[in-house]
Design an enzyme around this catalytic site. Structure first.
Site, PDB file in Angstrom:
ATOM      1  N   LYS A  50      -0.718  -2.304  13.752  1.00  0.00           N
ATOM      2  CA  LYS A  50      -0.618  -2.099  12.303  1.00  0.00           C
ATOM      3  C   LYS A  50      -0.720  -0.614  11.972  1.00  0.00           C
ATOM      4  CE  LYS A  50      -1.443  -2.858   7.811  1.00  0.00           C
ATOM      5  NZ  LYS A  50      -0.423  -3.353   6.896  1.00  0.00           N
ATOM      6  N   LYS A 100      -1.190  -7.455   5.252  1.00  0.00           N
ATOM      7  CA  LYS A 100      -1.293  -8.041   3.917  1.00  0.00           C
ATOM      8  C   LYS A 100      -0.143  -9.002   3.628  1.00  0.00           C
ATOM      9  CE  LYS A 100       1.882  -5.898   1.037  1.00  0.00           C
ATOM     10  NZ  LYS A 100       2.670  -5.358   2.104  1.00  0.00           N
ATOM     11  N   LYS A 159       7.071  -9.037   6.636  1.00  0.00           N
ATOM     12  CA  LYS A 159       7.470  -9.636   5.354  1.00  0.00           C
ATOM     13  C   LYS A 159       8.431 -10.799   5.595  1.00  0.00           C
ATOM     14  CE  LYS A 159       7.339  -5.128   3.107  1.00  0.00           C
ATOM     15  NZ  LYS A 159       5.908  -4.977   3.322  1.00  0.00           N
ATOM     16  N   GLY A 168       0.831  -1.200   0.000  1.00  0.00           N
ATOM     17  CA  GLY A 168       0.000   0.000   0.000  1.00  0.00           C
ATOM     18  C   GLY A 168       0.865   1.250   0.000  1.00  0.00           C
ATOM     19  N   ASN A 169       2.009   1.163   0.686  1.00  0.00           N
ATOM     20  CA  ASN A 169       2.923   2.314   0.714  1.00  0.00           C
ATOM     21  C   ASN A 169       3.598   2.528  -0.636  1.00  0.00           C
ATOM     22  OD1 ASN A 169       2.699   3.279   3.455  1.00  0.00           O
ATOM     23  ND2 ASN A 169       3.588   1.341   4.058  1.00  0.00           N
TER      24      ASN A 169
HETATM   25  P1  ADP Z   1       4.386  -2.040   2.260  1.00  0.00           P
HETATM   26  O1  ADP Z   1       3.270  -1.088   2.070  1.00  0.00           O
HETATM   27  O2  ADP Z   1       5.079  -2.408   0.995  1.00  0.00           O
HETATM   28  O3  ADP Z   1       4.039  -3.227   3.120  1.00  0.00           O
HETATM   29  P2  ADP Z   1       5.922  -1.116   4.553  1.00  0.00           P
HETATM   30  O4  ADP Z   1       6.072   0.335   4.862  1.00  0.00           O
HETATM   31  O5  ADP Z   1       5.050  -1.915   5.416  1.00  0.00           O
HETATM   32  O6  ADP Z   1       5.501  -1.182   3.024  1.00  0.00           O
HETATM   33  O7  ADP Z   1       7.355  -1.837   4.514  1.00  0.00           O
HETATM   34  C1  ADP Z   1       8.422  -1.272   3.779  1.00  0.00           C
HETATM   35  C2  ADP Z   1       9.240  -0.378   4.688  1.00  0.00           C
HETATM   36  O8  ADP Z   1       9.939  -1.176   5.653  1.00  0.00           O
HETATM   37  C3  ADP Z   1      10.361   0.407   4.054  1.00  0.00           C
HETATM   38  O9  ADP Z   1       9.908   1.593   3.466  1.00  0.00           O
HETATM   39  C4  ADP Z   1      11.262   0.692   5.261  1.00  0.00           C
HETATM   40  O10 ADP Z   1      11.016   1.978   5.777  1.00  0.00           O
HETATM   41  C5  ADP Z   1      10.855  -0.323   6.307  1.00  0.00           C
HETATM   42  N1  ADP Z   1      11.916  -1.156   6.838  1.00  0.00           N
HETATM   43  C6  ADP Z   1      12.013  -1.515   8.144  1.00  0.00           C
HETATM   44  N2  ADP Z   1      13.070  -2.297   8.361  1.00  0.00           N
HETATM   45  C7  ADP Z   1      13.688  -2.458   7.154  1.00  0.00           C
HETATM   46  C8  ADP Z   1      14.838  -3.177   6.727  1.00  0.00           C
HETATM   47  N3  ADP Z   1      15.587  -3.893   7.576  1.00  0.00           N
HETATM   48  N4  ADP Z   1      15.177  -3.139   5.414  1.00  0.00           N
HETATM   49  C9  ADP Z   1      14.440  -2.414   4.552  1.00  0.00           C
HETATM   50  N5  ADP Z   1      13.341  -1.712   4.901  1.00  0.00           N
HETATM   51  C10 ADP Z   1      12.949  -1.727   6.184  1.00  0.00           C
HETATM   52 MG    MG Z   2       3.383  -3.106   5.127  1.00  0.00          MG
END
Ligand code: ADP
Ligand code: MG
Length: 325
Positions: free
Chosen positions: A141, A226, A288, A23-24
C-alpha cells in the site's frame, strides 16, 4: 430555526450511496499538501456531496489516508530521539480523527449555509484483519509523498523502508495492507444511518485490529485499503451505489500510454478481462476495480469512479466510469 429544511431522508427506501473520498483527491499537487490545503479540498468535496443528500439519497462517507498516514509516519521518524514514535495503527487513528473532522465540519457548514437540518458524525472505526494475512510480509500500500527512485532506494537502504513505484507517478513508501474482514463499530454505524445521520466511517480503511483467542482486540501495524473497506461497509449496510471519488475523471484502459482510452461503462466480466490484461495499476486503480466486482457480485447495483466535482453529474449518469453487474 423553523425555516430549516430536513433533507436527505432517513427513509429506508431511499437509495443508500457510499462515497469513498480518495486520500489523494484531498491533495491537489505537491505544492498543496498542508493541513489547510487538505481542509480546503475537503470543503470543496463537501460542496459536491451536499446536493446529493438534498436529492434524497442517504449518504455514508468513507475516506482514504495514503498520503496523510505517510506524512505522520515520516514526522514521527524525523522526531526520533526527541519524541516517542507513533505506531502505524495510531497513525491511521490520527488520520481518521483529522480527516473525519475536516469532512464532517465542512459538511456541517455546507448544510448550515443551505438551511438543511442534518446530523453529521465521524466514527473512529476499527476493522478486523487476519493476523496471518500475507500482506504483513509483502507490503503493497503506497503511503506518503512521491519520491524519485534514487530517494526511495536511499530510504530503503538507510531507514529500512519498503518502497515501490506507484502507477507511473513516482516512487513511494509501501506498508502492509491486509484484507478487511469485519467492522467493529458496524451496529453503531447502522443505528446512526437509520436515524438519518450522515456518517463518516472506516476512514483510511479503518484501524487494523486482530482478535486474540479470548476475543479481545489488539492493533496491528498496517494500512487497510480504503477501497476494500468501503466495499465491506457498503455491503454490510446494503448500499445500492458505491462511488470512488478520486483524482481521475474515469478509469481507463492502457493507462498512461499513448493508447489510453476512457472507460465510460463496463460490466463485471469486462472488469475481469481488463484486470487480467493489466490495465489497472496495483495499489491505486486495481483495488477499486476489485472492490467494484465484489460489491456488484454481492448485491450492489452500481459502482461509479469519478472526480469530486463530477459527483452529482455522475449520479445522473453523465460523468465518470459506471460499472454494473
Ligand atoms: P485514491 O486516493 O482516490 O484511492 P489512488 O491514487 O489510489 O487514489 O488511485 C487513483 C489513481 O489511479 C489515479 O490518479 C491514477 O494515477 C491511477 N491509475 C492506475 N491505473 C489507472 C487506470 N487504468 N485508469 C485510471 N487511473 C489509473
Ligand atoms: Mg487509493
Amino acid at each position: 430555526m423553523n425555516d430549516v429544511n430536513t433533507h436527505g431522508s432517513n427513509n429506508p427506501d431511499s437509495p443508500l450511496v457510499v462515497i469513498a473520498i480518495g486520500g489523494n483527491s484531498l491533495i491537489k499537487d505537491s505544492d498543496h499538501m498542508s493541513v489547510i490545503d487538505q481542509y480546503r479540498a475537503a470543503g470543496e468535496t463537501s460542496r459536491y456531496i451536499a446536493p446529493i443528500v438534498n436529492q434524497g439519497f442517504r449518504v455514508v462517507i468513507t475516506h482514504g489516508n495514503g498520503p496523510q498516514v505517510g506524512f505522520i509516519l515520516l514526522r514521527s521518524e524525523l522526531a526520533k530521539g526527541v519524541l516517542h514514535s507513533v505506531p502505524l495503527a495510531n497513525c491511521v487513528a490520527d488520520t481518521q480523527g483529522a480527516i473525519g473532522f475536516q469532512i464532517a465540519q465542512s459538511l456541517q457548514n455546507e448544510f448550515l449555509r443551505q438551511g438543511t437540518r442534518k446530523e453529521v458524525v465521524s466514527i473512529v472505526t476499527q476493522v478486523v484483519v487476519d493476523e496471518n494475512d500475507p500482506s504483513f510480509a509483502n507490503p503493497s500500500k503506497p503511503v506518503g509523498p512521491f519520491m524519485t527512485e534514487k530517494e526511495a532506494q536511499q530510504h530503503a537502504l538507510e531507514d529500512g523502508w519498503a518502497v515501490a513505484e506507484d502507477a507511473g507517478r513516482g516512487w513511494r513508501r509501501v506498508v502492509p495492507s491486509p484484507a478487511p474482514l469485519e467492522i467493529i463499530e458496524l451496529q453503531a454505524i447502522r443505528t446512526l444511518v437509520d436515524s438519518g445521520a450522515l456518517v463518516i466511517a472506516v476512514g483510511g480503511g479503518g484501524i487494523p485490529v486482530v482478535y486474540k483467542p479470548d476475543g479481545t482486540l489488539r492493533p496491528r501495524p498496517a494500512v487497510i485499503d480504503k477501497d476494500a473497506a468501503s466495499c465491506l461497509l457498503a455491503l454490510a449496510l446494503g448500499a445500492s451505489i458505491l462511488i470512488f471519488s478520486t483524482d481521475v475523471d474515469k478509469a481507463t484502459r492502457n493507462y498512461a500510454t499513448p493508447e489510453q482510452a476512457d472507460i465510460d461503462r463496463m460490466n463485471v466480466a469486462q472488469c475481469r478481462q481488463y484486470l487480467d490484461e493489466g490495465h489497472f495499476a496495483v495499489g491505486s486503480m486495481r483495488p477499486k476495480i476489485e472492490s467494484a466486482i465484489k460489491f456488484l457480485e454481492n448485491g450492489g447495483k452500481e459502482v461509479i469512479i469519478t472526480q469530486p466535482h463530477h459527483l452529482e453529474g455522475a449520479l445522473k449518469g453523465i460523468y465518470g466510469t459506471h460499472i454494473v453487474p
